[in-house]
Design an enzyme around this catalytic site. Structure first.
Site, PDB file in Angstrom:
ATOM      1  N   ASP A 234      30.366  24.415 -26.548  1.00  0.00           N
ATOM      2  CA  ASP A 234      31.765  24.642 -26.170  1.00  0.00           C
ATOM      3  C   ASP A 234      32.278  25.974 -26.690  1.00  0.00           C
ATOM      4  O   ASP A 234      31.651  26.611 -27.537  1.00  0.00           O
ATOM      5  CB  ASP A 234      32.649  23.519 -26.738  1.00  0.00           C
ATOM      6  CG  ASP A 234      32.452  22.206 -25.992  1.00  0.00           C
ATOM      7  OD1 ASP A 234      31.945  22.249 -24.864  1.00  0.00           O
ATOM      8  OD2 ASP A 234      32.802  21.153 -26.554  1.00  0.00           O
TER       9      ASP A 234
ATOM     10  N   LYS B 195      35.553  24.622 -21.887  1.00  0.00           N
ATOM     11  CA  LYS B 195      36.703  24.355 -21.014  1.00  0.00           C
ATOM     12  C   LYS B 195      37.868  25.194 -21.520  1.00  0.00           C
ATOM     13  O   LYS B 195      38.625  24.781 -22.397  1.00  0.00           O
ATOM     14  CB  LYS B 195      37.068  22.873 -21.037  1.00  0.00           C
ATOM     15  CG  LYS B 195      35.966  21.925 -20.568  1.00  0.00           C
ATOM     16  CD  LYS B 195      36.503  20.496 -20.585  1.00  0.00           C
ATOM     17  CE  LYS B 195      35.437  19.507 -20.151  1.00  0.00           C
ATOM     18  NZ  LYS B 195      34.390  19.344 -21.165  1.00  0.00           N
TER      19      LYS B 195
ATOM     20  N   MET C  93      45.214  19.276 -30.994  1.00  0.00           N
ATOM     21  CA  MET C  93      45.640  19.780 -29.680  1.00  0.00           C
ATOM     22  C   MET C  93      47.135  19.576 -29.458  1.00  0.00           C
ATOM     23  O   MET C  93      47.571  19.093 -28.414  1.00  0.00           O
ATOM     24  CB  MET C  93      44.837  19.105 -28.558  1.00  0.00           C
ATOM     25  CG  MET C  93      43.344  19.357 -28.640  1.00  0.00           C
ATOM     26  SD  MET C  93      42.366  18.438 -27.420  1.00  0.00           S
ATOM     27  CE  MET C  93      42.410  16.773 -28.126  1.00  0.00           C
TER      28      MET C  93
END
Length: 459
Positions: free
Chosen positions: A247, A269, A382
């Site tokens: 990632d 992503k 997040m």
């Protein structure tokens, strides 16, 4: 190189140590790992050396005798007297012994390496006496790379070498051993299932060939960023991998721990641009494992905490591919370590919650009302872009605006930043400090704050 590295057989041989202090005790510990017989020459011994003599693990001579160095394979010297050390070195060398005068490289025939011991596998690191501290540092790195149970598997392989030679054609033996040290038997042994590992090897020997390689998927936690926060098992899986899917939050230095010839595929992503949807990643890792390859899906933090591990586990299990999770240090733990503040505090915060500020598209926001209770510490992942919403929901549910909050961005990396604030100023602080994801919001509602608030209201 000036020195030729070599492993000496020590069973039944004699090692003489001249001196009775800590330097000699350290060498004695090292030599005692072998089957050599020790003789210590010194008028006085420290407590550790006296214990060795009392236990019958070493002989003691108070003074040097005419035959003290006879038949000695190695002699270590550290009397504390430079002239005496030089004289003993000359006498030992004249008797045919190999000499090491501790911290006197000019008087040494040989140097003691830093040793990583996974008997019968031994790794020795030498610097020709120039930088022993560096040798010890490298030893520490190698210790983390070699599994603690490795020696047992090497010993098992040694016991089976004759059977392999008897059952497998010479052309097939290399492939067998490559399978043995990378396949399911290897993984079973490292996981503590020694009997299962031995059974797998014996079954392959009986069949006369190594099984067709089976693919394997490891969902590996890369930790919060710093490569020295990886677990030993994570490093092992990186070194075994044929292909690594990683990632955007995985630090490049972490990837340097992988095999040089392993394929590396970026499947990050990026915010606002999902070029690698989860279902595509699932298909890719399964397809590679179906080819018999060892696949590592490398995720920041811990794969089980907001790491989309469920989908990848389900895809692997549906395809009948062996899969495992290798835990990693999650960002909340790294943030607490950076702050030098525990995630929980006795008498103040006895409940720890790990939650997210960003849910799946279309899902409702988490119910934060249940988090606004005294004694609760909440780590939000997040949630930087949702800071205003988090603050509003918690205060509306009863949490005081004075609750302390720490914002830790890019924890454990060179880019790490920290800001301390209160719940009612959370969004404002993030804006003013220019803090960006990835970051942890660490919100604490201490019991003492609730008590003070209650007392104030009563007054």
């Amino acid at each position: 190189m000036k020195n030729f590295p070599m492993f000496l057989r020590m069973d039944g041989r004699r090692v003489v140590l001249c001196g009775g202090g800590e330097e000699i005790a350290r060498k004695a510990r090292l030599v005692l790992r072998t089957e050599a017989r020790l003789t210590i020459i010194a008028p006085e011994l420290d407590s550790e050396l006296r214990g060795l003599v009392a236990a019958g693990r070493a002989d003691h001579q108070v003074a040097l005798g005419a035959d003290s160095f006879d038949n000695a394979a190695l002699v270590f010297i550290a009397t504390g007297d430079a002239a005496r050390d030089a004289d003993l070195a000359a006498r030992a060398r004249a008797a045919g012994a190999v000499v090491n005068v501790i911290d006197r490289p000019d008087l040494c025939d040989a140097f003691t390496p830093s040793i990583v011991d996974r008997d019968p596998l031994v790794v020795a690191i030498g610097t020709e006496g120039a930088a022993p501290v560096l040798g010890r540092a490298l030893k520490t790195e190698i210790e983390t790379m070699l599994p603690p149970r490795l020696g047992g598997f090497v010993a098992l392989a040694g016991r089976l070498r004759g059977a392999v030679a008897g059952r497998l054609a010479p052309a097939a033996r290399r492939g067998f051993w490559e399978w043995a040290f990378s396949g399911p038997a290897w993984r079973a042994h490292l996981a503590g299932r020694e009997r299962a590992a031995a059974d797998l090897l014996k079954q392959a020997i009986e069949a006369g060939a190594a099984p067709v390689p089976q693919g394997h998927i490891a969902l590996v936690g890369a930790g919060p960023g710093a490569r020295d926060l990886l677990t030993m098992r994570a490093v092992q899986r990186l070194q075994q991998a044929d292909i690594i899917f990683y990632d955007r939050l995985v630090d490049p230095e972490v990837l340097e721990l992988a095999r040089r010839d392993a394929d590396r595929v970026y499947v990050g992503k990026d915010v606002g641009a999902c070029a690698w949807p989860q279902h595509k990643i699932d298909r890719l890792i399964v397809a590679e494992a179906a080819k018999g390859r060892r696949v590592v899906r490398l995720k920041s933090g811990d794969p089980s905490i907001f790491g989309r591990a469920c989908e990848e586990l389900a895809a692997a299990e549906a395809a009948g591919i062996e899969v495992e999770i290798v835990p990693g240090i999650t960002a909340a733990s790294a943030a607490a370590a950076s702050l030098k503040r525990p995630l929980t505090e006795r008498g103040e915060t006895d409940t720890l919650v790990i939650t997210t500020g960003t849910c799946r598209p279309g899902d409702a926001s988490p119910d934060r009302a249940r988090l606004a209770h005294p004694g609760t510490a909440v780590t939000f992942y997040m949630a930087v872009d949702k800071a205003a919403e988090v603050s509003r929901d918690l205060i509306a549910a009863g949490a005081p605006g004075a609750c302390p909050v720490d914002i830790i961005a890019a924890v454990s990396t060179a880019r790490e930043r920290h800001a301390a604030t209160t719940l009612d100023r959370l969004a404002e602080t993030i804006r003013d400090e220019g803090l960006k994801s990835p970051a942890i919001l660490f919100v604490r509602y201490p019991k003492s704050l609730a008590a003070a608030r209650a007392a104030s209201s009563a007054a």
